[in-house]
Design a protein around this motif. Structure first.
Motif, PDB file in Angstrom:
ATOM      1  N   ASP A  14       6.480  56.107  59.218  1.00 37.70           N
ATOM      2  CA  ASP A  14       6.389  54.671  58.984  1.00 37.70           C
ATOM      3  C   ASP A  14       5.997  54.398  57.531  1.00 37.70           C
ATOM      4  O   ASP A  14       6.564  53.511  56.877  1.00 37.70           O
ATOM      5  CB  ASP A  14       5.348  54.065  59.944  1.00 37.70           C
ATOM      6  CG  ASP A  14       5.130  52.584  59.708  1.00 37.70           C
ATOM      7  OD1 ASP A  14       6.041  51.797  60.022  1.00 37.70           O
ATOM      8  OD2 ASP A  14       4.049  52.209  59.201  1.00 37.70           O
ATOM      9  N   ARG A  48      17.191  58.118  59.659  1.00 38.48           N
ATOM     10  CA  ARG A  48      17.463  56.866  60.366  1.00 38.48           C
ATOM     11  C   ARG A  48      18.949  56.535  60.315  1.00 38.48           C
ATOM     12  O   ARG A  48      19.539  56.094  61.304  1.00 38.48           O
ATOM     13  CB  ARG A  48      16.663  55.719  59.741  1.00 38.48           C
ATOM     14  CG  ARG A  48      15.179  55.811  59.860  1.00 38.48           C
ATOM     15  CD  ARG A  48      14.669  55.746  61.268  1.00 38.48           C
ATOM     16  NE  ARG A  48      14.945  54.507  61.963  1.00 38.48           N
ATOM     17  CZ  ARG A  48      14.583  54.255  63.214  1.00 38.48           C
ATOM     18  NH1 ARG A  48      13.913  55.150  63.887  1.00 38.48           N
ATOM     19  NH2 ARG A  48      14.884  53.111  63.796  1.00 38.48           N
ATOM     20  N   HIS A  52      21.760  55.915  63.344  1.00 36.72           N
ATOM     21  CA  HIS A  52      22.659  54.763  63.460  1.00 36.72           C
ATOM     22  C   HIS A  52      24.100  55.223  63.637  1.00 36.72           C
ATOM     23  O   HIS A  52      24.825  54.736  64.512  1.00 36.72           O
ATOM     24  CB  HIS A  52      22.569  53.886  62.205  1.00 36.72           C
ATOM     25  CG  HIS A  52      21.224  53.256  62.004  1.00 36.72           C
ATOM     26  ND1 HIS A  52      20.797  52.796  60.774  1.00 36.72           N
ATOM     27  CD2 HIS A  52      20.215  53.003  62.863  1.00 36.72           C
ATOM     28  CE1 HIS A  52      19.579  52.284  60.904  1.00 36.72           C
ATOM     29  NE2 HIS A  52      19.200  52.406  62.145  1.00 36.72           N
ATOM     30  N   ASP A  68      15.886  58.304  73.906  1.00 34.55           N
ATOM     31  CA  ASP A  68      15.466  58.572  72.526  1.00 34.55           C
ATOM     32  C   ASP A  68      14.016  59.030  72.535  1.00 34.55           C
ATOM     33  O   ASP A  68      13.105  58.218  72.747  1.00 34.55           O
ATOM     34  CB  ASP A  68      15.631  57.296  71.696  1.00 34.55           C
ATOM     35  CG  ASP A  68      15.227  57.497  70.241  1.00 34.55           C
ATOM     36  OD1 ASP A  68      15.479  58.591  69.707  1.00 34.55           O
ATOM     37  OD2 ASP A  68      14.669  56.559  69.642  1.00 34.55           O
ATOM     38  N   THR A  71      10.732  58.372  69.237  1.00 35.69           N
ATOM     39  CA  THR A  71      11.358  57.198  68.630  1.00 35.69           C
ATOM     40  C   THR A  71      10.622  56.696  67.398  1.00 35.69           C
ATOM     41  O   THR A  71      11.222  56.149  66.489  1.00 35.69           O
ATOM     42  CB  THR A  71      11.475  56.071  69.665  1.00 35.69           C
ATOM     43  OG1 THR A  71      12.148  54.968  69.090  1.00 35.69           O
ATOM     44  CG2 THR A  71      10.108  55.616  70.148  1.00 35.69           C
ATOM     45  N   PRO A  74       8.850  51.066  65.478  1.00 40.18           N
ATOM     46  CA  PRO A  74      10.138  50.375  65.362  1.00 40.18           C
ATOM     47  C   PRO A  74      10.507  50.003  63.930  1.00 40.18           C
ATOM     48  O   PRO A  74       9.674  49.546  63.159  1.00 40.18           O
ATOM     49  CB  PRO A  74       9.924  49.107  66.201  1.00 40.18           C
ATOM     50  CG  PRO A  74       8.798  49.426  67.117  1.00 40.18           C
ATOM     51  CD  PRO A  74       7.925  50.393  66.390  1.00 40.18           C
ATOM     52  N   THR A  75      11.769  50.217  63.603  1.00 35.79           N
ATOM     53  CA  THR A  75      12.346  49.713  62.359  1.00 35.79           C
ATOM     54  C   THR A  75      13.692  49.099  62.707  1.00 35.79           C
ATOM     55  O   THR A  75      14.332  49.496  63.677  1.00 35.79           O
ATOM     56  CB  THR A  75      12.551  50.841  61.323  1.00 35.79           C
ATOM     57  OG1 THR A  75      13.390  51.848  61.895  1.00 35.79           O
ATOM     58  CG2 THR A  75      11.240  51.457  60.894  1.00 35.79           C
ATOM     59  N   GLU A  76      14.112  48.125  61.925  1.00 35.95           N
ATOM     60  CA  GLU A  76      15.382  47.447  62.200  1.00 35.95           C
ATOM     61  C   GLU A  76      16.508  48.070  61.371  1.00 35.95           C
ATOM     62  O   GLU A  76      16.298  48.371  60.202  1.00 35.95           O
ATOM     63  CB  GLU A  76      15.259  45.957  61.821  1.00 35.95           C
ATOM     64  CG  GLU A  76      14.192  45.209  62.595  1.00 35.95           C
ATOM     65  CD  GLU A  76      14.706  44.640  63.902  1.00 35.95           C
ATOM     66  OE1 GLU A  76      15.940  44.502  64.030  1.00 35.95           O
ATOM     67  OE2 GLU A  76      13.898  44.349  64.787  1.00 35.95           O
ATOM     68  N   ASN A  78      17.181  49.208  65.386  1.00 34.84           N
ATOM     69  CA  ASN A  78      16.803  50.357  66.192  1.00 34.84           C
ATOM     70  C   ASN A  78      17.991  50.806  67.040  1.00 34.84           C
ATOM     71  O   ASN A  78      19.043  50.162  67.069  1.00 34.84           O
ATOM     72  CB  ASN A  78      15.588  50.023  67.055  1.00 34.84           C
ATOM     73  CG  ASN A  78      14.504  51.082  66.924  1.00 34.84           C
ATOM     74  OD1 ASN A  78      14.771  52.265  67.054  1.00 34.84           O
ATOM     75  ND2 ASN A  78      13.284  50.653  66.666  1.00 34.84           N
ATOM     76  N   TYR A  94      13.233  54.481  75.251  1.00 36.37           N
ATOM     77  CA  TYR A  94      12.515  55.065  74.125  1.00 36.37           C
ATOM     78  C   TYR A  94      11.294  55.812  74.652  1.00 36.37           C
ATOM     79  O   TYR A  94      10.655  55.387  75.621  1.00 36.37           O
ATOM     80  CB  TYR A  94      12.027  53.968  73.179  1.00 36.37           C
ATOM     81  CG  TYR A  94      13.106  53.256  72.414  1.00 36.37           C
ATOM     82  CD1 TYR A  94      13.780  53.879  71.372  1.00 36.37           C
ATOM     83  CD2 TYR A  94      13.443  51.933  72.709  1.00 36.37           C
ATOM     84  CE1 TYR A  94      14.757  53.217  70.653  1.00 36.37           C
ATOM     85  CE2 TYR A  94      14.419  51.256  71.997  1.00 36.37           C
ATOM     86  CZ  TYR A  94      15.075  51.908  70.959  1.00 36.37           C
ATOM     87  OH  TYR A  94      16.035  51.247  70.244  1.00 36.37           O
ATOM     88  N   LEU A 108      10.335  46.788  70.478  1.00 40.90           N
ATOM     89  CA  LEU A 108      11.417  47.680  70.895  1.00 40.90           C
ATOM     90  C   LEU A 108      12.227  47.094  72.038  1.00 40.90           C
ATOM     91  O   LEU A 108      13.403  47.393  72.192  1.00 40.90           O
ATOM     92  CB  LEU A 108      10.833  49.023  71.370  1.00 40.90           C
ATOM     93  CG  LEU A 108      10.352  50.031  70.341  1.00 40.90           C
ATOM     94  CD1 LEU A 108       9.615  51.154  71.039  1.00 40.90           C
ATOM     95  CD2 LEU A 108      11.524  50.592  69.564  1.00 40.90           C
ATOM     96  N   TYR A 119      10.426  51.252  77.265  1.00 38.20           N
ATOM     97  CA  TYR A 119       9.626  52.193  76.501  1.00 38.20           C
ATOM     98  C   TYR A 119       8.752  53.008  77.438  1.00 38.20           C
ATOM     99  O   TYR A 119       8.147  52.466  78.370  1.00 38.20           O
ATOM    100  CB  TYR A 119       8.745  51.478  75.470  1.00 38.20           C
ATOM    101  CG  TYR A 119       7.827  52.432  74.753  1.00 38.20           C
ATOM    102  CD1 TYR A 119       8.334  53.301  73.774  1.00 38.20           C
ATOM    103  CD2 TYR A 119       6.481  52.534  75.080  1.00 38.20           C
ATOM    104  CE1 TYR A 119       7.516  54.214  73.145  1.00 38.20           C
ATOM    105  CE2 TYR A 119       5.652  53.445  74.451  1.00 38.20           C
ATOM    106  CZ  TYR A 119       6.174  54.284  73.486  1.00 38.20           C
ATOM    107  OH  TYR A 119       5.367  55.200  72.877  1.00 38.20           O
TER     108      TYR A 119
END
Length: 260
Positions: A14, A48, A52, A68, A71, A74-76, A78, A94, A108, A119
């Motif tokens: 992160d 990442r 994708h 996943d 995981t 969260p990042t956009e 996802n 997740y 998420l 999750y």
């Protein structure tokens, strides 16, 4: 209970990505990793981007269920946003072992009404718990894509890394897929040895594997072309390049393979 006495890979990741959900201990170790190789944040973004592209490829080839593990925070966008962007009825589970990820699970879980996004807090080292939790959302009689992106290099051989992957795949039917990336020391042996030592001193395992050792995770599976590749060389046409990815070596491999 969130342990802030030692760094955690999800929180370091992160920090590399510019997030705010990390602690001073994570930033401190992250800065030590940057001192060894300033391109670590590029590597995080490259991983990442692989997720994708692989998710897009799998979705376009008919996969509608994803598990996943590892995981992270969260990042956009996802994984579920990519999958449900192709197929709104895609179902995504997740899984992570860090309580701070659980705290962000609400972010998420915003998926499409047609699909499912859930999750599960569990550890890849407890595959029975992972499978039991996934089974409540996914139909394990239908193909599932198992995503292990930038995860297994935190599990040593003596902790049964290959056996864990085999156990998880054994629960999935024919037509399922394994998508995976992994760090390596093949290109940067000196920097990698120093990183392993620093992380070990902080209580974090880093098991860097060679191309051959990484390839063993796919024994018995049918590799999707182009097979085992340096991460950003895997189907680059399916996504945008990460700034800086071609300014030197990215010391990691990625691959996707089908269970026959």
């Amino acid at each position: 209970m969130i342990d802030t006495s030692k760094p955690h890979p999800a929180r370091m990741y992160d920090w590399y990505l510019g997030g705010k959900d990390n602690y001073p201990v994570d930033e401190e170790m992250g800065r030590q990793m940057l001192a060894l190789d300033p391109r670590v944040p590029v590597m995080a973004r490259v991983n990442r981007a692989f997720m994708h592209r692989a998710t897009r490829w799998l979705s376009e080839h008919g996969v509608r269920q994803f598990l996943d593990i590892g995981t992270g925070i969260p990042t956009e966008p996802n994984l579920h946003q990519i999958a449900q962007g192709v197929a709104p009825d895609a179902r995504v589970v997740y899984c992570d072992n860090d309580p701070i990820v659980l705290a962000h699970a609400a972010a998420l879980l915003r998926g499409t009404p047609e699909g499912a996004t859930e999750y599960l807090q569990a550890d890849v080292r407890d595959p029975a718990a992972v499978v039991a939790g996934a089974r409540t959302v996914l139909d394990l009689d239908r193909p599932v894509a198992l995503s292990l992106v930038a995860l297994l290099h935190f599990v040593a051989d003596e902790d049964g890394a290959h056996e864990l992957v085999a156990r998880l795949l054994s629960e999935l039917p024919s037509g399922s897929y394994l998508m995976m990336t992994h760090a390596t020391a093949d290109f940067t042996p000196e920097e990698s040895a120093a990183a392993v030592a620093k992380l070990r001193a902080a209580g974090v395992t880093l098991a860097l594997r060679s191309r051959t050792e990484f390839g063993r995770f796919f024994d018995g599976l049918e590799l999707v072309e182009p097979g085992v590749s340096v991460v950003h060389h895997w189907h680059p046409e399916l996504g945008e390049p990460v700034p800086g990815q071609d300014d030197g070596v990215i010391p990691g491999y990625g691959a996707v393979a089908r269970k026959p």
